[in-house]
Design an enzyme around this catalytic site. Structure first.
Site, PDB file in Angstrom:
ATOM      1  N   CYS A 163     -52.427 157.831  48.410  1.00  0.00           N
ATOM      2  CA  CYS A 163     -51.854 156.718  49.178  1.00  0.00           C
ATOM      3  C   CYS A 163     -51.005 155.787  48.322  1.00  0.00           C
ATOM      4  O   CYS A 163     -50.372 154.865  48.851  1.00  0.00           O
ATOM      5  CB  CYS A 163     -52.968 155.938  49.864  1.00  0.00           C
ATOM      6  N   HIS A 303     -52.785 146.437  50.560  1.00  0.00           N
ATOM      7  CA  HIS A 303     -53.077 147.833  50.876  1.00  0.00           C
ATOM      8  C   HIS A 303     -53.840 147.877  52.199  1.00  0.00           C
ATOM      9  O   HIS A 303     -53.500 148.657  53.080  1.00  0.00           O
ATOM     10  CB  HIS A 303     -53.889 148.464  49.747  1.00  0.00           C
ATOM     11  N   GLU A 314     -60.210 144.751  47.539  1.00  0.00           N
ATOM     12  CA  GLU A 314     -58.874 144.194  47.347  1.00  0.00           C
ATOM     13  C   GLU A 314     -58.911 142.670  47.382  1.00  0.00           C
ATOM     14  O   GLU A 314     -58.207 142.006  46.619  1.00  0.00           O
ATOM     15  CB  GLU A 314     -57.909 144.727  48.406  1.00  0.00           C
ATOM     16  N   LYS A 335     -50.505 147.852  57.973  1.00  0.00           N
ATOM     17  CA  LYS A 335     -51.191 149.039  58.478  1.00  0.00           C
ATOM     18  C   LYS A 335     -51.935 148.736  59.777  1.00  0.00           C
ATOM     19  O   LYS A 335     -52.329 149.662  60.490  1.00  0.00           O
ATOM     20  CB  LYS A 335     -52.174 149.583  57.431  1.00  0.00           C
ATOM     21  N   HIS A 340     -52.103 154.196  58.819  1.00  0.00           N
ATOM     22  CA  HIS A 340     -51.949 154.479  57.391  1.00  0.00           C
ATOM     23  C   HIS A 340     -51.140 155.758  57.190  1.00  0.00           C
ATOM     24  O   HIS A 340     -51.673 156.865  57.323  1.00  0.00           O
ATOM     25  CB  HIS A 340     -53.322 154.629  56.756  1.00  0.00           C
ATOM     26  N   PHE A 399     -56.701 157.604  46.733  1.00  0.00           N
ATOM     27  CA  PHE A 399     -57.843 158.432  46.347  1.00  0.00           C
ATOM     28  C   PHE A 399     -57.613 158.941  44.921  1.00  0.00           C
ATOM     29  O   PHE A 399     -56.501 159.277  44.532  1.00  0.00           O
ATOM     30  CB  PHE A 399     -57.976 159.635  47.279  1.00  0.00           C
TER      31      PHE A 399
END
Length: 412
Positions: A163, A303, A314, A335, A340, A399
């Site tokens: 991502c 994010h 975050e 998002k 996403h 990831f």
């Protein structure tokens, strides 16, 4: 003296629309692009919703024969690149094509091609596998196809960091220009992973929202009732140029890439460090690269995927980097409206930052009705806000513990 890198063109293909302006208008108005999946029958899956790119016609940018021999993610990349090049008013007959490069990534690549050709193998045998199978699925083919389209013979590569992919692509492309290896780079990411096998994999991980009866309310970053992210697809592409090169050709300048930070969590295959330390390292590195203090950042595009672990991490990371300014800076997760788009997310969100700078508007985080007590910063809930945005930060975390932060600024 380090070369300055500016954005002269933007291109987007997203669940919110074809083009930057339809995408941005939906973002700022808080209109969700998430709905029931129509690309295939998803009734057997625990998550049956996604941010699909609807009314997409690849023949607007590719010949019918090219469409047959390219995966959907490459089609998105070519379309968004064409929009970005046109926006930059980049005439390839008037530039040195040897100094125009392409760096477009994808987190997963040609999943539709994988699935179709695997069915051919099982049902019809190995002789029915397409000779285009490998060129269609590999993640570097977006960069390859765009370069072939324009005859761009400069640096050509790709990046795959889940991502964080397209944020890394933009940051790496800017560094190529800074070191003098290119004048212009077409950079970003594309993803078309809303397919049965990919959806099934994320469902098996229990990473996705199961709010199937309320698709438009399913992506809920920083909300107490969030239950996972919503898959999406699309592409975000920018044209980057050396400032002097852009000025010589009187190009439109959308903003400057002033900071780029990278780090690794070195912690877990899918989960971030709970204290957000790896995320904080990327943000701090970007600030140091830009030569900026935290209180000089006006807006952060988070994010913010709406996962139970990621959003609080975050939040903690922002607090650790920004100190007292963490509660003053406007933060939002777009998002919440796009879902996403995995490897395309960072570039789409960088474009959102550039639009926020242009229009002096912080887009909202929709569906933020009951904030998680652990997510207690100003996430611009539900309604856009008029604020001056001269400097914007965007975060992308993938990831494998891959972290990327970009800082964009109004050109002086």
């Amino acid at each position: 003296m380090e070369r300055r890198v500016v954005v002269t063109g933007m291109g987007a293909i997203t669940p919110l629309g074809i083009g930057v302006e339809p995408t941005w208008e939906a973002m700022r108005s808080g209109r969700s692009g998430i709905a029931k999946i129509t690309l295939f029958d998803a009734s057997a899956f625990s998550s049956q919703i996604a941010g699909e790119v609807r009314a997409f016609d690849p023949t607007a940018w590719l010949e019918p024969g090219e469409v047959r021999h390219t995966d959907r993610f490459v089609q998105f990349a070519v379309g968004a690149s064409t929009i970005a090049v046109d926006d930059a008013r980049l005439d390839f007959d008037k530039v040195d094509r040897d100094r125009v490069g392409v760096l477009i990534g994808s987190g997963i690549g040609g999943t539709w091609t994988w699935e179709e050709q695997h069915r051919n193998l099982l049902e019809k045998g190995p002789r029915r596998i397409s000779p285009f199978f490998i060129p269609m699925l590999i993640t570097d083919m977006a960069s390859g196809q765009v370069a072939m389209r324009y005859g761009a013979r400069g640096p050509n590569t790709a990046v795959t960091t889940a991502c964080a992919t397209s944020a890394h692509a933009i940051g790496d492309a800017a560094e190529i220009i800074r070191r003098g290896a290119a004048d212009t780079m077409i950079a970003g990411g594309a993803e078309a992973a809303v397919s049965p096998l990919s959806l099934g994999g994320f469902c098996a991980m229990r990473a996705l929202s199961r709010r199937n009866d309320e698709p438009e309310r399913a992506s809920r970053p920083f909300d107490r009732d969030r239950d996972g992210f919503v898959m999406a697809e699309g592409a975000g592409i920018v044209v980057l140029e050396n400032l002097e090169h852009a000025r010589r050709r009187d190009a439109p300048i959308r903003g400057e890439v002033v900071g780029y930070g990278m780090s690794a969590d070195a912690y877990h295959v899918t989960q971030p460090q709970p204290d957000g330390d790896g995320m904080a390292l990327a943000m701090d590195a970007a600030l140091r690269h830009a030569g900026l203090r935290p209180d000089e950042v006006d807006y952060i595009n988070a994010h913010g995927t709406a996962t139970p672990v990621g959003d609080p991490a975050e939040t903690r990371a922002i607090k650790s980097v920004f100190g007292d300014h963490a509660r003053a800076v406007a933060i939002s997760s777009t998002k919440s409206v796009t879902g996403h788009p995995l490897g395309a997310a960072g570039a789409v969100e960088a474009i959102a930052c550039l639009c926020a700078m242009r229009d002096a508007i912080a887009p909202p985080t929709i569906n933020l009705d009951d904030p998680d007590p652990e997510c207690d910063l100003d996430y611009v809930p539900n309604e856009a806000r008029e604020i001056e945005v001269r400097t914007a930060m965007t975060n992308s975390f993938g990831f494998g513990g891959h972290n990327a932060t970009l800082i964009l600024r109004v050109i002086d």
